[in-house]
Design a protein around this motif. Structure first.
Motif, PDB file in Angstrom:
ATOM      1  N   ARG A   1       0.793  -1.232   0.000  1.00 51.31           N
ATOM      2  CA  ARG A   1       0.000   0.000   0.000  1.00 51.31           C
ATOM      3  C   ARG A   1       0.823   1.278   0.000  1.00 51.31           C
ATOM      4  O   ARG A   1       0.349   2.329  -0.418  1.00 51.31           O
ATOM      5  N   PHE A   2       2.058   1.190   0.453  1.00 54.13           N
ATOM      6  CA  PHE A   2       2.974   2.325   0.353  1.00 54.13           C
ATOM      7  C   PHE A   2       4.394   1.788   0.412  1.00 54.13           C
ATOM      8  O   PHE A   2       4.637   0.633   0.784  1.00 54.13           O
ATOM      9  N   ARG A   3       5.336   2.632   0.016  1.00 55.78           N
ATOM     10  CA  ARG A   3       6.733   2.207   0.002  1.00 55.78           C
ATOM     11  C   ARG A   3       7.263   2.133   1.430  1.00 55.78           C
ATOM     12  O   ARG A   3       7.137   3.086   2.197  1.00 55.78           O
ATOM     13  N   TRP A   4       7.844   0.981   1.749  1.00 56.25           N
ATOM     14  CA  TRP A   4       8.439   0.792   3.070  1.00 56.25           C
ATOM     15  C   TRP A   4       9.583  -0.194   2.940  1.00 56.25           C
ATOM     16  O   TRP A   4       9.522  -1.111   2.114  1.00 56.25           O
ATOM     17  N   ASP A   5      10.644  -0.023   3.733  1.00 56.27           N
ATOM     18  CA  ASP A   5      11.803  -0.896   3.603  1.00 56.27           C
ATOM     19  C   ASP A   5      11.711  -2.141   4.475  1.00 56.27           C
ATOM     20  O   ASP A   5      12.632  -2.956   4.507  1.00 56.27           O
ATOM     21  N   GLY A   6      10.623  -2.295   5.198  1.00 52.93           N
ATOM     22  CA  GLY A   6      10.341  -3.513   5.946  1.00 52.93           C
ATOM     23  C   GLY A   6       8.942  -3.980   5.596  1.00 52.93           C
ATOM     24  O   GLY A   6       8.339  -3.509   4.627  1.00 52.93           O
ATOM     25  N   LYS A   7       8.395  -4.859   6.399  1.00 54.15           N
ATOM     26  CA  LYS A   7       7.055  -5.375   6.132  1.00 54.15           C
ATOM     27  C   LYS A   7       5.983  -4.437   6.692  1.00 54.15           C
ATOM     28  O   LYS A   7       6.163  -3.824   7.739  1.00 54.15           O
ATOM     29  N   ILE A   8       4.889  -4.334   5.944  1.00 53.26           N
ATOM     30  CA  ILE A   8       3.670  -3.721   6.474  1.00 53.26           C
ATOM     31  C   ILE A   8       2.899  -4.875   7.106  1.00 53.26           C
ATOM     32  O   ILE A   8       2.427  -5.777   6.417  1.00 53.26           O
ATOM     33  N   LEU A   9       2.785  -4.857   8.410  1.00 50.50           N
ATOM     34  CA  LEU A   9       2.324  -6.039   9.140  1.00 50.50           C
ATOM     35  C   LEU A   9       0.817  -6.120   9.340  1.00 50.50           C
ATOM     36  O   LEU A   9       0.234  -7.205   9.328  1.00 50.50           O
ATOM     37  N   MET A  10       0.200  -4.964   9.539  1.00 53.09           N
ATOM     38  CA  MET A  10      -1.216  -4.962   9.923  1.00 53.09           C
ATOM     39  C   MET A  10      -1.804  -3.598   9.588  1.00 53.09           C
ATOM     40  O   MET A  10      -1.147  -2.573   9.777  1.00 53.09           O
ATOM     41  N   MET A  11      -3.036  -3.576   9.105  1.00 55.71           N
ATOM     42  CA  MET A  11      -3.696  -2.306   8.830  1.00 55.71           C
ATOM     43  C   MET A  11      -5.173  -2.405   9.160  1.00 55.71           C
ATOM     44  O   MET A  11      -5.855  -3.350   8.750  1.00 55.71           O
ATOM     45  N   SER A  12      -5.679  -1.420   9.904  1.00 55.39           N
ATOM     46  CA  SER A  12      -7.109  -1.284  10.153  1.00 55.39           C
ATOM     47  C   SER A  12      -7.531   0.053   9.544  1.00 55.39           C
ATOM     48  O   SER A  12      -6.774   0.678   8.798  1.00 55.39           O
ATOM     49  N   GLU A  13      -8.722   0.501   9.859  1.00 54.15           N
ATOM     50  CA  GLU A  13      -9.193   1.749   9.263  1.00 54.15           C
ATOM     51  C   GLU A  13      -8.310   2.944   9.629  1.00 54.15           C
ATOM     52  O   GLU A  13      -8.087   3.835   8.815  1.00 54.15           O
ATOM     53  N   GLU A  14      -7.810   2.960  10.870  1.00 59.76           N
ATOM     54  CA  GLU A  14      -7.093   4.138  11.346  1.00 59.76           C
ATOM     55  C   GLU A  14      -5.635   3.892  11.726  1.00 59.76           C
ATOM     56  O   GLU A  14      -4.927   4.831  12.086  1.00 59.76           O
TER      57      GLU A  14
END
Length: 366
Positions: free
Chosen positions: A302-315
């Protein structure tokens, strides 16, 4: 909590160093200078600004339309009736509603917009006899003086469009008899190969089909005016065939296009500003969830990151991280700028003179 008195800005482009300290986050941040530079790169790639018909769904901002008009853009493509209205209100004299539909409420709205802007050229797509009938019924005998209908062709995406074949000429004849045929539209959004040579070969195959249809149309005395291409293919459509090309993603670029289309020279010009609100020894939690950035992309992208995006909720979003502190502000580069911009009714813009100001955009209005 002494680190909160003066927040630190991380992962930011150089043009963002003067961001105001007191901002509610998440916040949509845009560089006007970046848009202008991207426009010039895009115009160069396709052979001139006069060929560009930018798709406004990327930004949904009247101020962007106004700026592009000042830079020489003359025509725009829109996906919704709200975008058509926005383009006309910004002063554009040519807009294409690129969404074939039989919804009479929407059609009547576009008819009213054309009537309210008699000096503008308004066009819309159809891809079937049912679509033509819906426009006729909505018009109820009113002449379409400054509104024309274009035939949408299916280049292989399988979403909308009539076949690129001789029988489609009958639909063009039907429109021409009614005096409202404006030409053709073909979108090849299914082509996004990383190898330009592969993209070129796939576009060339479509070009061959479309050229044959245009030859037959010309022989039948029908318009051969054509709008073609998308962000991955606009520079591959020959000017001799396509009068306009209509990329849109160049306006802001994105993490995706920054990595996949580097030869075009587009600079990322829109970010989401987020704040670190909590952390563990190995993760940071930011206040930019699915309501803030690229919700149509897989979580990990969903966006550039140099590690993992682990979890996303609404906020919230939780990312792998060891160097950010609570209170730090982070500039996130969206994977998909289009579906990020529509989440915000306004943007904080660094204007071309170097000043920050809040400017309105459509947000989620259709």
């Amino acid at each position: 909590m002494s680190g909160l008195s003066t927040t630190t800005l991380k992962r930011a482009p150089s043009w963002a160093v003067s961001l105001p300290e007191e901002l509610q986050t998440p916040c949509f941040i845009v560089s006007e200078r970046g848009i202008i530079d991207n426009l010039r790169a895009t115009a160069y790639a396709c052979g001139g600004v006069e060929r560009l018909m930018p798709h406004v769904k990327t930004h949904r901002s009247g101020w962007v339309v106004e700026r592009l008009l000042r830079e020489g853009v003359t025509a725009f493509k829109a996906a919704t009736v709200a975008e058509v209205a926005m383009v006309l209100e910004a002063g554009a004299q040519h807009v294409v509603w690129a969404y074939p539909t039989v919804n009479r409420a929407h059609i009547r709205t576009v008819l009213a917009l054309a009537h309210a802007h008699p000096d503008a050229r308004v066009e819309a797509l159809v891809d079937s006899t049912a679509g033509v009938a819906a426009w006729r019924l909505a018009a109820n005998g009113t002449p379409l003086i400054n509104l024309a209908l274009l035939i949408d062709l299916d280049a292989g995406m399988g979403r909308t469009g009539a076949p690129i074949a001789a029988p489609t000429l009958q639909l063009a004849r039907e429109l021409a008899t009614s005096g409202c045929f404006g030409g053709w539209h073909v979108y090849d959004g299914h082509i996004h190969d990383l190898d330009r040579a592969v993209r070129g070969a796939r576009v060339a195959a479509i070009v061959e089909q479309v050229a044959a249809l245009m030859h037959a149309a010309d022989a039948a005395g029908l318009s051969t005016r054509l709008i073609a291409g998308g962000s991955y293919t606009f520079d591959l459509w020959p000017p001799a065939l396509a009068d306009f090309v209509s990329p849109g993603s160049w306006t802001y670029s994105s993490a995706q296009h920054d990595s996949e289309l580097p030869a075009l020279g587009w600079a990322p010009s829109a970010y989401v500003l987020a704040t670190v609100i909590s952390r563990t020894s190995t993760t940071a939690t930011l206040d930019a969830g699915s309501k803030a950035i690229s919700p149509d992309k897989p979580l990990a992208e969903r966006f550039r990151w140099d590690g993992k995006i682990l979890m996303m909720s609404e906020e919230h979003v939780v990312v792998e991280n060891t160097d950010l502190a609570v209170g730090d502000r982070v500039m996130l580069l969206p994977r998909h700028a289009c579906t990020t911009a529509y989440l915000y009714p306004s943007a904080l813009v660094l204007d071309s003179e170097g000043s920050w100001e809040v400017r309105e955009q459509l947000g989620s209005r259709r």
